[in-house]
Design a protein around this motif. Structure first.
Motif, PDB file in Angstrom:
ATOM      1  N   TRP A  64       0.814  -1.210   0.000  1.00 30.09           N
ATOM      2  CA  TRP A  64       0.000   0.000   0.000  1.00 30.09           C
ATOM      3  C   TRP A  64       0.858   1.276   0.000  1.00 30.09           C
ATOM      4  O   TRP A  64       1.721   1.452   0.847  1.00 30.09           O
ATOM      5  CB  TRP A  64      -0.936   0.013   1.199  1.00 30.09           C
ATOM      6  N   HIS A  65       0.572   2.158  -0.964  1.00 28.79           N
ATOM      7  CA  HIS A  65       1.282   3.432  -1.061  1.00 28.79           C
ATOM      8  C   HIS A  65       0.380   4.434  -1.792  1.00 28.79           C
ATOM      9  O   HIS A  65      -0.491   4.059  -2.580  1.00 28.79           O
ATOM     10  CB  HIS A  65       2.624   3.271  -1.781  1.00 28.79           C
ATOM     11  N   PRO A  66       0.590   5.729  -1.556  1.00 21.69           N
ATOM     12  CA  PRO A  66      -0.260   6.755  -2.166  1.00 21.69           C
ATOM     13  C   PRO A  66       0.318   7.275  -3.478  1.00 21.69           C
ATOM     14  O   PRO A  66       1.511   7.143  -3.753  1.00 21.69           O
ATOM     15  CB  PRO A  66      -0.235   7.870  -1.112  1.00 21.69           C
ATOM     16  N   HIS A  67      -0.551   7.879  -4.293  1.00 15.90           N
ATOM     17  CA  HIS A  67      -0.137   8.643  -5.473  1.00 15.90           C
ATOM     18  C   HIS A  67      -1.011   9.889  -5.550  1.00 15.90           C
ATOM     19  O   HIS A  67      -2.197   9.857  -5.212  1.00 15.90           O
ATOM     20  CB  HIS A  67      -0.327   7.839  -6.766  1.00 15.90           C
ATOM     21  N   ARG A  68      -0.423  10.963  -6.030  1.00 17.94           N
ATOM     22  CA  ARG A  68      -1.197  12.179  -6.324  1.00 17.94           C
ATOM     23  C   ARG A  68      -0.506  12.927  -7.465  1.00 17.94           C
ATOM     24  O   ARG A  68       0.713  12.969  -7.546  1.00 17.94           O
ATOM     25  CB  ARG A  68      -1.312  13.090  -5.093  1.00 17.94           C
ATOM     26  N   GLY A  69      -1.307  13.504  -8.341  1.00 20.02           N
ATOM     27  CA  GLY A  69      -0.778  14.402  -9.364  1.00 20.02           C
ATOM     28  C   GLY A  69      -0.259  13.752 -10.626  1.00 20.02           C
ATOM     29  O   GLY A  69       0.254  14.450 -11.504  1.00 20.02           O
ATOM     30  N   ILE A  70      -0.406  12.426 -10.759  1.00 21.70           N
ATOM     31  CA  ILE A  70       0.152  11.719 -11.916  1.00 21.70           C
ATOM     32  C   ILE A  70      -0.790  10.634 -12.417  1.00 21.70           C
ATOM     33  O   ILE A  70      -1.834  10.367 -11.819  1.00 21.70           O
ATOM     34  CB  ILE A  70       1.515  11.073 -11.576  1.00 21.70           C
ATOM     35  N   GLU A  71      -0.365   9.992 -13.523  1.00 25.45           N
ATOM     36  CA  GLU A  71      -1.000   8.771 -14.007  1.00 25.45           C
ATOM     37  C   GLU A  71       0.061   7.678 -14.032  1.00 25.45           C
ATOM     38  O   GLU A  71       1.220   7.931 -14.380  1.00 25.45           O
ATOM     39  CB  GLU A  71      -1.572   8.977 -15.412  1.00 25.45           C
ATOM     40  N   THR A  72      -0.316   6.460 -13.636  1.00 27.04           N
ATOM     41  CA  THR A  72       0.597   5.324 -13.723  1.00 27.04           C
ATOM     42  C   THR A  72       0.021   4.324 -14.727  1.00 27.04           C
ATOM     43  O   THR A  72      -1.164   3.992 -14.669  1.00 27.04           O
ATOM     44  CB  THR A  72       0.823   4.645 -12.364  1.00 27.04           C
ATOM     45  N   ILE A  73       0.890   3.862 -15.632  1.00 27.00           N
ATOM     46  CA  ILE A  73       0.466   2.949 -16.687  1.00 27.00           C
ATOM     47  C   ILE A  73       1.276   1.665 -16.549  1.00 27.00           C
ATOM     48  O   ILE A  73       2.501   1.673 -16.732  1.00 27.00           O
ATOM     49  CB  ILE A  73       0.686   3.572 -18.080  1.00 27.00           C
ATOM     50  N   THR A  74       0.612   0.571 -16.196  1.00 24.17           N
ATOM     51  CA  THR A  74       1.273  -0.718 -15.998  1.00 24.17           C
ATOM     52  C   THR A  74       0.919  -1.651 -17.149  1.00 24.17           C
ATOM     53  O   THR A  74      -0.256  -1.921 -17.393  1.00 24.17           O
ATOM     54  CB  THR A  74       0.841  -1.352 -14.662  1.00 24.17           C
ATOM     55  N   SER A 133      -6.315  13.626  -7.563  1.00 20.08           N
ATOM     56  CA  SER A 133      -6.252  14.214  -6.221  1.00 20.08           C
ATOM     57  C   SER A 133      -5.709  13.265  -5.172  1.00 20.08           C
ATOM     58  O   SER A 133      -5.299  13.702  -4.100  1.00 20.08           O
ATOM     59  CB  SER A 133      -7.649  14.679  -5.796  1.00 20.08           C
ATOM     60  N   GLY A 134      -5.706  11.975  -5.469  1.00 15.22           N
ATOM     61  CA  GLY A 134      -5.113  11.041  -4.515  1.00 15.22           C
ATOM     62  C   GLY A 134      -5.756   9.679  -4.538  1.00 15.22           C
ATOM     63  O   GLY A 134      -6.986   9.551  -4.592  1.00 15.22           O
ATOM     64  N   ILE A 135      -4.916   8.672  -4.523  1.00 16.49           N
ATOM     65  CA  ILE A 135      -5.372   7.291  -4.467  1.00 16.49           C
ATOM     66  C   ILE A 135      -4.325   6.508  -3.680  1.00 16.49           C
ATOM     67  O   ILE A 135      -3.144   6.862  -3.674  1.00 16.49           O
ATOM     68  CB  ILE A 135      -5.559   6.728  -5.890  1.00 16.49           C
ATOM     69  N   ILE A 136      -4.752   5.467  -3.011  1.00 10.83           N
ATOM     70  CA  ILE A 136      -3.838   4.572  -2.298  1.00 10.83           C
ATOM     71  C   ILE A 136      -4.054   3.178  -2.871  1.00 10.83           C
ATOM     72  O   ILE A 136      -5.192   2.723  -2.980  1.00 10.83           O
ATOM     73  CB  ILE A 136      -4.096   4.583  -0.778  1.00 10.83           C
TER      74      ILE A 136
END
Length: 293
Positions: A58-68, A99-102
């Motif tokens: 578990w870790h947060p992200h904000r302000g970006i897009e992640t493409i896996t 705005s934020g996701i974990i």
């Protein structure tokens, strides 16, 4: 017509992320100005489960897009929006953190231990950094894979070739994400948008990424951009790329519209100012990080 020549070639470097995942980083923080709007590209590729099975808890992200993009094996995932599932080989997860996701991602190899995945981070402009998070899971059957008359094989995750459009659309940076395989003694020509950032990452084989229209299979010309496995090629500006190979090559071809804004980056959070970073970290610590549910 302006053919893009090779600007720079980078070699992916070993690093460790998550809870001890060994991977190769094709680029990161030092190359932000040159690869804007892209921030990072990681290649996690191993036959040894101990290299990846502790995953990315578990870790947060904000302000970006992640493409896996999973090539072999699978990745189990879950997040604060309530999504839970598995990304199998040939499938893609396109997550807009906004705005934020974990979330968490836990890789699992094939029966013989093989695991191979790519993760790309794309920046969001200041006007969209606090947008509502969204999530897209793209299955194999949704991604057009086909062969051109030249024998070149193409997978279209995002963008368009020969009228075939990828399933990922309406992305802020207007990206293109292609999986290309060129057979031996063949070249591939593709139109790109002038002014956009364009790069290629070599998955297998080798090729020349700075060819011209006069003799696209002349592989010995100076500055023709020879690159091999785990090399990343940054192109100069122009509206077309020509890539050829004597022995065969498979690569990702990715492009996007530069944002041209200041970047403030701390771990999985990317904002425009240090004050915004401090605010995001404080909110994560006090439990107010998630703005949308």
């Amino acid at each position: 017509m302006s053919i893009r020549k090779m600007y720079k070639i980078l070699t992916a470097r070993p690093t460790v992320e998550g809870n001890g995942v060994h991977l190769k980083r094709a680029f990161g923080i030092p190359f932000i100005p040159e690869l804007d709007p892209f921030l990072l590209l990681d290649d996690f590729h191993s036959n040894k489960p101990e290299d990846y099975n502790k995953g990315f808890p578990w870790h947060p992200h904000r302000g970006i897009e992640t493409i896996t993009y999973v090539l072999e094996g699978k990745v189990e995932h879950s997040d604060s929006l309530g999504h839970k599932g598995v990304i199998n080989g040939g499938e893609v997860q396109w997550m807009t953190a906004g705005s934020g996701i974990i979330h968490q991602e836990m890789p699992e190899g094939e029966f013989d231990g093989r695991m191979w995945g790519m993760q790309l981070w794309a920046n969001l402009p200041s006007s969209r950094k606090m947008m509502e998070p969204r999530y897209r899971e793209i299955k194999v059957k949704e991604i057009p894979f086909f062969k051109l008359d030249s024998g070149v094989e193409v997978g279209v995750i995002c963008g368009q070739i020969n009228g075939a459009a990828g399933p990922v659309r309406d992305i802020v940076i207007d990206p293109e994400y292609l999986d290309i395989t060129i057979p031996p003694d063949t070249f591939f020509t593709h139109k790109v948008k002038e002014g956009y950032t364009v790069f290629a990452y070599v998955l297998e084989g080798s090729g020349c990424f700075g060819l011209d229209a006069e003799d696209p299979l002349e592989m010995n010309r100076i500055n023709n951009g020879f690159a091999e496995k785990e090399n990343l090629v940054i192109f100069k500006d122009g509206d077309e790329v020509i890539i050829g190979s004597k022995a065969g090559v498979r690569f990702l071809l990715i492009s996007g519209k530069p944002i041209k804004e200041r970047v403030a980056w701390y771990g999985p959070i990317v904002m425009n100012t240090e004050e915004e970073l401090d605010q995001a970290i404080a909110e994560y610590q006090n439990g107010t990080f998630l703005k949308h549910k």
